[in-house]
Design a protein around this motif. Sequence first.
Motif, mmCIF file in Angstrom:
data_model
loop_
_atom_site.group_PDB
_atom_site.id
_atom_site.type_symbol
_atom_site.label_atom_id
_atom_site.label_comp_id
_atom_site.label_asym_id
_atom_site.label_seq_id
_atom_site.Cartn_x
_atom_site.Cartn_y
_atom_site.Cartn_z
ATOM 1 N N ARG A 156 -8.251 -5.554 3.512
ATOM 2 C CA ARG A 156 -9.107 -4.371 3.454
ATOM 3 C C ARG A 156 -8.266 -3.116 3.280
ATOM 4 O O ARG A 156 -8.599 -2.221 2.504
ATOM 5 C CB ARG A 156 -9.931 -4.237 4.744
ATOM 6 C CG ARG A 156 -11.048 -5.216 4.911
ATOM 7 C CD ARG A 156 -12.079 -4.703 5.929
ATOM 8 N NE ARG A 156 -11.493 -4.291 7.184
ATOM 9 C CZ ARG A 156 -11.305 -5.094 8.223
ATOM 10 N NH1 ARG A 156 -11.620 -6.371 8.132
ATOM 11 N NH2 ARG A 156 -10.798 -4.630 9.340
ATOM 12 N N HIS A 157 -7.167 -3.064 4.029
ATOM 13 C CA HIS A 157 -6.262 -1.916 3.956
ATOM 14 C C HIS A 157 -5.700 -1.762 2.549
ATOM 15 O O HIS A 157 -5.599 -0.647 2.018
ATOM 16 C CB HIS A 157 -5.135 -2.118 4.980
ATOM 17 C CG HIS A 157 -4.133 -1.012 5.023
ATOM 18 N ND1 HIS A 157 -2.908 -1.092 4.402
ATOM 19 C CD2 HIS A 157 -4.158 0.211 5.626
ATOM 20 C CE1 HIS A 157 -2.225 0.007 4.625
ATOM 21 N NE2 HIS A 157 -2.954 0.819 5.368
ATOM 22 N N PHE A 158 -5.364 -2.870 1.906
ATOM 23 C CA PHE A 158 -4.782 -2.826 0.555
ATOM 24 C C PHE A 158 -5.792 -2.302 -0.464
ATOM 25 O O PHE A 158 -5.435 -1.598 -1.402
ATOM 26 C CB PHE A 158 -4.301 -4.220 0.158
ATOM 27 C CG PHE A 158 -3.709 -4.280 -1.221
ATOM 28 C CD1 PHE A 158 -2.473 -3.706 -1.497
ATOM 29 C CD2 PHE A 158 -4.392 -4.901 -2.255
ATOM 30 C CE1 PHE A 158 -1.925 -3.749 -2.766
ATOM 31 C CE2 PHE A 158 -3.857 -4.959 -3.530
ATOM 32 C CZ PHE A 158 -2.610 -4.384 -3.794
ATOM 33 N N LYS A 159 -7.071 -2.617 -0.267
ATOM 34 C CA LYS A 159 -8.083 -2.273 -1.260
ATOM 35 C C LYS A 159 -8.712 -0.897 -1.053
ATOM 36 O O LYS A 159 -9.423 -0.407 -1.938
ATOM 37 C CB LYS A 159 -9.205 -3.331 -1.230
ATOM 38 C CG LYS A 159 -8.780 -4.696 -1.726
ATOM 39 C CD LYS A 159 -9.916 -5.702 -1.595
ATOM 40 C CE LYS A 159 -11.128 -5.295 -2.421
ATOM 41 N NZ LYS A 159 -12.231 -6.276 -2.331
ATOM 42 N N SER A 202 -5.236 9.252 7.867
ATOM 43 C CA SER A 202 -6.548 8.896 8.396
ATOM 44 C C SER A 202 -7.591 9.482 7.461
ATOM 45 O O SER A 202 -7.281 10.273 6.566
ATOM 46 C CB SER A 202 -6.732 9.433 9.818
ATOM 47 O OG SER A 202 -7.945 8.941 10.373
ATOM 48 N N THR A 203 -8.840 9.086 7.642
ATOM 49 C CA THR A 203 -9.887 9.554 6.736
ATOM 50 C C THR A 203 -10.068 11.060 6.868
ATOM 51 O O THR A 203 -9.940 11.631 7.949
ATOM 52 C CB THR A 203 -11.224 8.853 7.040
ATOM 53 O OG1 THR A 203 -11.610 9.135 8.387
ATOM 54 C CG2 THR A 203 -11.106 7.353 6.850
ATOM 55 N N LYS A 258 0.826 -1.206 0.000
ATOM 56 C CA LYS A 258 0.000 0.000 0.000
ATOM 57 C C LYS A 258 0.861 1.257 0.000
ATOM 58 O O LYS A 258 0.407 2.332 -0.416
ATOM 59 C CB LYS A 258 -0.934 -0.011 1.223
ATOM 60 C CG LYS A 258 -2.080 0.974 1.113
ATOM 61 C CD LYS A 258 -2.999 0.602 -0.040
ATOM 62 C CE LYS A 258 -4.170 1.540 -0.171
ATOM 63 N NZ LYS A 258 -5.023 1.190 -1.327
ATOM 64 N N GLY A 259 2.089 1.157 0.502
ATOM 65 C CA GLY A 259 2.985 2.299 0.491
ATOM 66 C C GLY A 259 2.818 3.272 1.634
ATOM 67 O O GLY A 259 3.487 4.313 1.680
ATOM 68 N N GLY A 260 1.951 2.972 2.550
ATOM 69 C CA GLY A 260 1.718 3.818 3.724
ATOM 70 C C GLY A 260 0.675 3.166 4.601
ATOM 71 O O GLY A 260 0.101 2.129 4.247
ATOM 72 N N ASP A 268 -9.640 3.078 -0.839
ATOM 73 C CA ASP A 268 -9.429 4.202 -1.745
ATOM 74 C C ASP A 268 -8.691 5.316 -1.008
ATOM 75 O O ASP A 268 -9.236 5.944 -0.103
ATOM 76 C CB ASP A 268 -10.779 4.693 -2.265
ATOM 77 C CG ASP A 268 -10.643 5.805 -3.299
ATOM 78 O OD1 ASP A 268 -9.489 6.182 -3.624
ATOM 79 O OD2 ASP A 268 -11.674 6.315 -3.766
ATOM 80 N N THR A 269 -7.463 5.585 -1.417
ATOM 81 C CA THR A 269 -6.645 6.574 -0.709
ATOM 82 C C THR A 269 -7.138 8.003 -0.927
ATOM 83 O O THR A 269 -6.717 8.905 -0.200
ATOM 84 C CB THR A 269 -5.176 6.476 -1.167
ATOM 85 O OG1 THR A 269 -5.105 6.723 -2.579
ATOM 86 C CG2 THR A 269 -4.614 5.098 -0.873
#
Length: 529
Positions: free
Chosen positions: A353-356, A377-378, A14-16, A358-359
């Motif tokens: 879930r974290h990988f999928k 965070s969101t 995910k890179g972060g 939407d950043t």
Amino acid sequence: MGILVLLGGAALLKGGLYIGKHEGDTLHLMQIVFRMADGQLPHLDFMTPIGALAFWPIALLVEAGLGVGMAILWSQVIVAAVFLPIVVWVASSRLSPNTALLFGAVVMVLLLALVHGEAQRSVSISMHYNRLAWAAAFVAILAALIPPVHPRSGLVDGVIIGLMMVIMVMIKVTYFAAFALPVVVALLLTEQRRALGWAVLTGAFAALVITAFVGFDFWLAYLGDLATVAGSEIRAAPGDPLTAIMGAPAYIGGSLLAVAGVILLRQARVDTGGLVLLLLLPGFIYVTYQNFGNDPQWLILLAVLLLALRPGADKVMRNGFGWPLREALAVTAAMALALSAPSFFNLAYSPLRHFKLDTADYTPLLPRGGVHSDLHSTKLRVERVFARVALDGPGTMLERTRPPEDDTALPRFRGETFDHCSVELGLPSVMDAIVRDLEEAGLAAGKSLFAADIFSSHWLFGDLEPMQGGAPWYYGGLPGWADADYLLIPLCPVVPDVQARILSQIEEQGAEDLVEIRRTPLYILYSKG
């Protein structure tokens, strides 16, 4: 290995790190990590009841130049890789192949998950140390209670058990206190006396090595922090009462299953297993009581132990009801697995879930974090500021509905009473706005402030300095007050009750020398004169 590659890879790619809740807890984690990366020691330089090992792998990676988000993710993968051969050694020598795979999967999931448990799906790194401590406890308990199929010297087993107990001490002492006695009794009753000897030697050697690096005062300070939290009225137990953890509707099923497991093991003449499981049960309940969320993650270990301790298929044993005990224990284990399924599967697929996710819906937790902007965070939870306020104050037409005792519980300072307000969302934005205002007023550079609230994380957002001896999470007393340059009173704190307690203690010590130097809609700032 498959779980390590799948879950660890999904997290890293995910890179972060993108969290969906517990921003305050995450700021608490970042404070400790940054201070340790700067060479400070927990307990000696700042107050926390959590052991240094919970943060040390992350701090090393931050010190090496990684952003804190990737440092957290890499630390979990590295720790899981270290645990992998240990888990393989313990499980393969004691369990049937299927049970060994189940146990290995459980430990790897605990180490690689991106949520603390329960069934709420949002990603959170909060309380990551509980997962690590559970993993160490699972390994130590299994190795002690289930002797190896082929007897051996006990050296490797003893070293492993000793290291697991050290990990518990250096992460969260609650786990060590809860499980040390059952582990010792299990080793004695299963005739693993050499392993017990090596475990004690390993623990003693580890303690000497740690003391050589940090000094004896470290242990005294650690005990002092633990005593402060144990006596705290704020955070001694972050959840339901102990009696509820034993018998409330959400927990009584697990408690009854554990008792049933003890009875069935005794009926199957697995006396050692029944006795040790009985000794483990108070520890299981107490650790659950001490952990936020009160998630009984021990249920899945209960299932593994019951499956491993069943009589062999060649032994047809029945109890007074005519139940075949091997099958009865299997059914009890299945029930424990069913009760633990929501929490376990939440842990297991949290990295996926974290990988999928939407950043585009996320923003850095530290807006000026530089390399540490890889922890997000969101936007809703960072940029929108929501608060819970009282609508029954003077002039609201609702004064008559307000209970008189509410007024006596409001925060007060030097004759001024602050009405009820607590931040619900947007804590990072509130802290960032306060720090930016202090910087524009020329009041921040090189200064430290004591915030009258549960968090004093403001120094993460700008030019402020952390307090020597401060507490990243407030548990009681006035830790760091002697080193602070300012007292900051947020007009909408996270926990008004904590603010009231802090201000009362400051006035008891004497607040005459404090000089108000700035007042805004968000805060009041006092200089210590």
